[in-house]
Design an enzyme around this catalytic site. Sequence first.
Site: not given
Length: 543
Positions: A122, A180
């Site tokens: 991420s 995320d």
Amino acid sequence: MIAHQDIPVYTNLNDVFGSLGASLQNVERWNGLAEEFERRYGRKPKYIARAPGRVNLIGEHIDYALFGVLPAAVEPDILIACGPSSPPLSVGTDPHPPQAPAKPVPVELLVTGSVPAGSGLSSSAAMVVASTLAFLAVNGKLNDKLGDSFANLNSLTKGQLVEMAMENEKRVGVNSGGMDQAASVMSDPASALYISFYPELQASPVPIPPRVVFVCANSLVVSDKAVTAKRCYNLRVVETLAAARILARSLGVDVGDKERVTLRQVVGRYYGEVESSGKTLDAERLAEALREVLPKLGILKPGAHKDDADNATRVRSGVTLQEMIEMSGLDPEVFHEVYLSWIEVEADFFEIHNRAKHVLSEALRVLEFRQICLDAAAEGTAASSPNVNNVGYQEKLGKLMDESQESCAKLFDCSCLELDQLTRLARTAGAFGSRLTGAGWGGCTVSLVAEDQVDGFIRKIKEEYPPYKGLNEAALNEAIFATRPGRGACGECSDLVLAFTFTGGGDNEMNGRANELNRNDVLKHSWFILGPFLPLWVAWFYY
């Protein structure tokens, strides 16, 4: 529940990083960034924004189908020093600072980061979060949230802010499912997180059995989701959504003509879930429903809806766009409006059967992974009982991770040769299980390894994975590292944090030391820390 918790406020680095040693290490890094900013721009930065990466332990490409996932935060992060390039806003001890101008203030930024780009940890989310925080801070969008007692800040819940962030992720062209953002906001210092998205965002801690760690290994294949979205990430979104409608039609589940129903909703409705009641299937009943629906996915194969399917149709696994529209039962114009008008995709064949099979089986693996961890904790295999042999739990978790990798590679087609090679090497090097993590098509693997074998495991991977040959020690240490759920690698950092570095002077200058600050002293000093601050990142887009 974690999603309903207020946004916490930290007033010293020890609370953020968990120990004085970790705090001092991070202060040094922040000071180095601030000094470089001053050297380049001739003034000190007003703020430093930070956002961490994350690792998904299991549950790939199922969040946007509204099934639960199991991520954890990691130590690598993005730091951004920033300040206005025009005369700075007046910010200091005034509890009622002036409103920001209507137009954005030009900003000066200096970025450093340790989350490898395209690694599946991420980095893009960390970059977007940190940069947006920086713009918000410089433009005064955060100051009016502070006041005398931080009361306004605490009125926002983590869950509400994650949902807003999920929408903003779509504004940059990637239809993220929200894992995320949720991991950044809700990470727990002692556990992984089971994050569910239906009927609302919820998160609960999941203790990992003791004496194991997760090792992240970067394949060094860069995966750029934004560039490949129409053939990879966004295409998978459309395939799973179309599969959900076609499956619902086969199962007799009611779906509105223009409803963009998800696979999670179809499974729930089929199993008697009534959404309007607010009561949904618990984890045990959801697992039962998944086991019942999985054998019924044959209707999604090409030719399954026709009695006279030809041999060519039976050989291929995907369906054409025209076939998919016919299978949906919708008029072409309505199908385009619901599934194609809002997203760009590119494909000759749509692999709706394979995608749905992966999503449902992966969702079941997440529930099984979670239950194994809960059973291990219940049977006394927590860290407080070091004499209990928990190898059986480790092996069960590893088996689920291996099955996940196989499904990602063969059904969802989101692996690559390098990821396949890394996971094989991990198993031969002693991992209980290994799988890709993140969106795939490159990026990282995550492997479950016995704590006392981590050093030898990492050494073997460094020696045997061809792309690692020739890397210097620093690059190798960034490419492969051990981490535990919660505060990141070795428990040092968990939540998303925004550190404000006010450029005061004289006795108010703290010089980056990790001094203890109490609540009443916050506005008297030159810096303070708030975290996690993802919600105010979202605010930038909504003003």
